[in-house]
Design a protein around this motif. Sequence first.
Motif, PDB file in Angstrom:
ATOM      1  N   VAL A  13       0.831  -1.204   0.000  1.00  0.00           N
ATOM      2  CA  VAL A  13       0.000   0.000   0.000  1.00  0.00           C
ATOM      3  C   VAL A  13       0.867   1.256   0.000  1.00  0.00           C
ATOM      4  O   VAL A  13       1.682   1.465   0.902  1.00  0.00           O
ATOM      5  N   GLY A  14       0.706   2.082  -1.008  1.00  0.00           N
ATOM      6  CA  GLY A  14       1.426   3.351  -1.078  1.00  0.00           C
ATOM      7  C   GLY A  14       2.888   3.232  -1.436  1.00  0.00           C
ATOM      8  O   GLY A  14       3.634   4.206  -1.301  1.00  0.00           O
ATOM      9  N   ARG A  15       3.308   2.070  -1.921  1.00  0.00           N
ATOM     10  CA  ARG A  15       4.722   1.888  -2.244  1.00  0.00           C
ATOM     11  C   ARG A  15       5.018   2.350  -3.659  1.00  0.00           C
ATOM     12  O   ARG A  15       4.288   2.040  -4.600  1.00  0.00           O
ATOM     13  N   SER A  16       6.086   3.126  -3.806  1.00  0.00           N
ATOM     14  CA  SER A  16       6.494   3.631  -5.111  1.00  0.00           C
ATOM     15  C   SER A  16       7.329   2.589  -5.839  1.00  0.00           C
ATOM     16  O   SER A  16       8.337   2.107  -5.302  1.00  0.00           O
ATOM     17  N   SER A  17       6.930   2.251  -7.056  1.00  0.00           N
ATOM     18  CA  SER A  17       7.707   1.299  -7.846  1.00  0.00           C
ATOM     19  C   SER A  17       9.041   1.901  -8.275  1.00  0.00           C
ATOM     20  O   SER A  17      10.009   1.182  -8.535  1.00  0.00           O
ATOM     21  N   ALA A  18       9.104   3.215  -8.326  1.00  0.00           N
ATOM     22  CA  ALA A  18      10.334   3.877  -8.761  1.00  0.00           C
ATOM     23  C   ALA A  18      11.403   3.869  -7.674  1.00  0.00           C
ATOM     24  O   ALA A  18      12.570   3.569  -7.934  1.00  0.00           O
ATOM     25  N   SER A  19      11.007   4.207  -6.452  1.00  0.00           N
ATOM     26  CA  SER A  19      11.985   4.340  -5.377  1.00  0.00           C
ATOM     27  C   SER A  19      12.013   3.152  -4.429  1.00  0.00           C
ATOM     28  O   SER A  19      13.001   2.943  -3.715  1.00  0.00           O
ATOM     29  N   GLY A  20      10.921   2.385  -4.401  1.00  0.00           N
ATOM     30  CA  GLY A  20      10.809   1.323  -3.418  1.00  0.00           C
ATOM     31  C   GLY A  20      10.387   1.829  -2.060  1.00  0.00           C
ATOM     32  O   GLY A  20      10.179   1.047  -1.132  1.00  0.00           O
ATOM     33  N   GLY A  21      10.251   3.143  -1.909  1.00  0.00           N
ATOM     34  CA  GLY A  21       9.819   3.751  -0.659  1.00  0.00           C
ATOM     35  C   GLY A  21       8.320   4.004  -0.651  1.00  0.00           C
ATOM     36  O   GLY A  21       7.618   3.730  -1.631  1.00  0.00           O
ATOM     37  N   TYR A  22       7.845   4.570   0.451  1.00  0.00           N
ATOM     38  CA  TYR A  22       6.412   4.763   0.640  1.00  0.00           C
ATOM     39  C   TYR A  22       6.015   6.231   0.554  1.00  0.00           C
ATOM     40  O   TYR A  22       6.747   7.113   1.004  1.00  0.00           O
ATOM     41  N   ARG A  23       4.827   6.434  -0.040  1.00  0.00           N
ATOM     42  CA  ARG A  23       4.270   7.777  -0.184  1.00  0.00           C
ATOM     43  C   ARG A  23       2.833   7.761   0.339  1.00  0.00           C
ATOM     44  O   ARG A  23       1.873   7.954  -0.393  1.00  0.00           O
ATOM     45  N   ARG A  24       2.744   7.494   1.624  1.00  0.00           N
ATOM     46  CA  ARG A  24       1.445   7.422   2.293  1.00  0.00           C
ATOM     47  C   ARG A  24       1.187   8.761   2.974  1.00  0.00           C
ATOM     48  O   ARG A  24       1.413   8.930   4.171  1.00  0.00           O
ATOM     49  N   GLY A  83      10.436   4.400   4.766  1.00  0.00           N
ATOM     50  CA  GLY A  83      10.538   2.965   4.905  1.00  0.00           C
ATOM     51  C   GLY A  83       9.238   2.331   5.357  1.00  0.00           C
ATOM     52  O   GLY A  83       8.262   3.014   5.677  1.00  0.00           O
ATOM     53  N   ALA A  84       9.250   1.015   5.402  1.00  0.00           N
ATOM     54  CA  ALA A  84       8.037   0.256   5.716  1.00  0.00           C
ATOM     55  C   ALA A  84       7.738   0.193   7.203  1.00  0.00           C
ATOM     56  O   ALA A  84       6.590  -0.044   7.594  1.00  0.00           O
ATOM     57  N   PHE A  85       8.729   0.403   8.067  1.00  0.00           N
ATOM     58  CA  PHE A  85       8.594   0.066   9.478  1.00  0.00           C
ATOM     59  C   PHE A  85       8.189   1.235  10.368  1.00  0.00           C
ATOM     60  O   PHE A  85       7.537   1.029  11.408  1.00  0.00           O
ATOM     61  N   ASP A  86       8.577   2.440  10.020  1.00  0.00           N
ATOM     62  CA  ASP A  86       8.333   3.623  10.849  1.00  0.00           C
ATOM     63  C   ASP A  86       6.837   3.895  10.946  1.00  0.00           C
ATOM     64  O   ASP A  86       6.247   4.457  10.025  1.00  0.00           O
ATOM     65  N   GLY A  87       6.224   3.511  12.053  1.00  0.00           N
ATOM     66  CA  GLY A  87       4.788   3.682  12.257  1.00  0.00           C
ATOM     67  C   GLY A  87       4.027   2.386  12.080  1.00  0.00           C
ATOM     68  O   GLY A  87       3.471   1.848  13.046  1.00  0.00           O
ATOM     69  N   PRO A  88       3.993   1.832  10.860  1.00  0.00           N
ATOM     70  CA  PRO A  88       3.225   0.598  10.651  1.00  0.00           C
ATOM     71  C   PRO A  88       3.646  -0.566  11.538  1.00  0.00           C
ATOM     72  O   PRO A  88       2.807  -1.387  11.913  1.00  0.00           O
ATOM     73  N   LEU A  89       4.928  -0.644  11.913  1.00  0.00           N
ATOM     74  CA  LEU A  89       5.344  -1.742  12.781  1.00  0.00           C
ATOM     75  C   LEU A  89       4.563  -1.704  14.092  1.00  0.00           C
ATOM     76  O   LEU A  89       4.148  -2.749  14.610  1.00  0.00           O
ATOM     77  N   GLY A  90       4.328  -0.493  14.621  1.00  0.00           N
ATOM     78  CA  GLY A  90       3.600  -0.375  15.871  1.00  0.00           C
ATOM     79  C   GLY A  90       2.135  -0.744  15.751  1.00  0.00           C
ATOM     80  O   GLY A  90       1.543  -1.295  16.695  1.00  0.00           O
ATOM     81  N   VAL A  91       1.527  -0.455  14.599  1.00  0.00           N
ATOM     82  CA  VAL A  91       0.108  -0.766  14.397  1.00  0.00           C
ATOM     83  C   VAL A  91      -0.081  -2.260  14.160  1.00  0.00           C
ATOM     84  O   VAL A  91      -0.949  -2.905  14.767  1.00  0.00           O
ATOM     85  N   VAL A  92       0.721  -2.828  13.260  1.00  0.00           N
ATOM     86  CA  VAL A  92       0.616  -4.268  12.987  1.00  0.00           C
ATOM     87  C   VAL A  92       0.924  -5.064  14.253  1.00  0.00           C
ATOM     88  O   VAL A  92       0.228  -6.037  14.587  1.00  0.00           O
ATOM     89  N   SER A  93       1.953  -4.637  14.991  1.00  0.00           N
ATOM     90  CA  SER A  93       2.319  -5.337  16.226  1.00  0.00           C
ATOM     91  C   SER A  93       1.208  -5.258  17.263  1.00  0.00           C
ATOM     92  O   SER A  93       1.033  -6.192  18.065  1.00  0.00           O
ATOM     93  N   ALA A  94       0.457  -4.166  17.261  1.00  0.00           N
ATOM     94  CA  ALA A  94      -0.637  -4.019  18.221  1.00  0.00           C
ATOM     95  C   ALA A  94      -1.718  -5.078  17.983  1.00  0.00           C
ATOM     96  O   ALA A  94      -2.185  -5.735  18.924  1.00  0.00           O
ATOM     97  N   PHE A  95      -2.113  -5.244  16.717  1.00  0.00           N
ATOM     98  CA  PHE A  95      -3.112  -6.277  16.406  1.00  0.00           C
ATOM     99  C   PHE A  95      -2.556  -7.672  16.698  1.00  0.00           C
ATOM    100  O   PHE A  95      -3.262  -8.543  17.229  1.00  0.00           O
ATOM    101  N   ALA A  96      -1.288  -7.891  16.352  1.00  0.00           N
ATOM    102  CA  ALA A  96      -0.677  -9.198  16.591  1.00  0.00           C
ATOM    103  C   ALA A  96      -0.554  -9.482  18.081  1.00  0.00           C
ATOM    104  O   ALA A  96      -0.739 -10.629  18.529  1.00  0.00           O
TER     105      ALA A  96
END
Length: 405
Positions: A13-24, A83-96
């Motif tokens: 979700v929101g990942r740029s194919s050009a940079s491999g980074g996120y634009r959320r 990057g993929a981890f800054d923020g989303p890691l905390g949300v995904v980990s919360a549900f897990a």
Amino acid sequence: MSFHSMWAELLPVGRSSASGGYRRYAWTGADTDCRAWFREQAEARGLAHETDRNGNQWAWLGDPAAGNAVVTGSHLDSVPDGGAFDGPLGVVSAFAALDELRGRGARPTRPLGIVNFGDEEGARFGLACVGSRLTAGALTVEQAHRLTDGDGVTLPRAMELAGYDPDTLGPDPERLARIGAFVELHVEQGRALDLSGDRIGIASAIWPHGRWRFDFRGEANHAGTTRLADRHDPMLSYAETVLAARREAELAGAVATFGKIGVEPNGVNAIPSLVRGWLDSRAADQESLDTVVTGIEKAAREYAAAHGVDLDVVRESFTPVVEFDHALRDELARILGTRTELKAPVLGTGAGHDAGILSDRIPTAMLFVRNPTGVSHSPAEYAAEDDCVAGVTALADVLEGLACT
């Protein structure tokens, strides 16, 4: 659903194919998709889902009106090409972590909440932690309404276009009064844990930090016909100031970066009339930060005067040192020390977080997951799978210790 499957589902979700980074970015299509993912995770677990007056999402196990709730979570938006981890890691980990609690048969005696704070990174409107700032009353409605993105779209208009009502923006003291503790899990933005060999850490404090805008105003002219001696080139003053920022930060044991720049008229064959640079500076204490910023501004004014350039300096945002709640921090250390063989050292951080914004209103704490490279705000940001799983277990231990029998 496991941590791994949730992570894989959110990853594109929101990942740029050009940079491999996120634009959320806040209130864009990618943000909408992230919000839909959060709601789906809540509903799949039978949690009550709501979006508050400031656009933050909440998922509840138990009735939050009962008060003294324990809340965890983070954010899903990103910096440009982050990057993929800054923020989303905390949300995904919360549900897990909630899934793990249920698997253990733990019975909560306090309401449990998971939150996705909106616009934490400030990538679109230039101010970090907008959702939590509004909730805590650290950002006024008037200030929020003046926030504008690079295309001239205001925050209220962006919310309207995304299907939300901006007329509800404002402080939310009743919601905060229901929360007894907020624990945010986050990937470490640095290498302290990697250097110590630990997977999990506990935050002590957030360094004081701020953003300053430096406007160097010179005189536009032809790059090919104007003598060097006749130029009033703001780019020279700006370039020298960038080097001064590095020098001042090194002397004070702090950090300082000009990471964003705007140039007018921005033509290859034109001497600029305006160079606008944004400084981010952080230090372990207020005195050191003041020394760095004062030194940078002093040097910038000297360089500007030498080149016949005018300079305006505006502080756009500032957050003083944040000491996390000592009692809650110590309780996290006690819980982890009792329930796991993992050491959890206490360490400071130079990065701002929603937990820091809320710390003036409610008891807050943070857990860090090891980042082997220390890289963050970049597609290279990374945490090993086993460290992420250790983070989930640690968060589940904390939630069980705080909220369950």
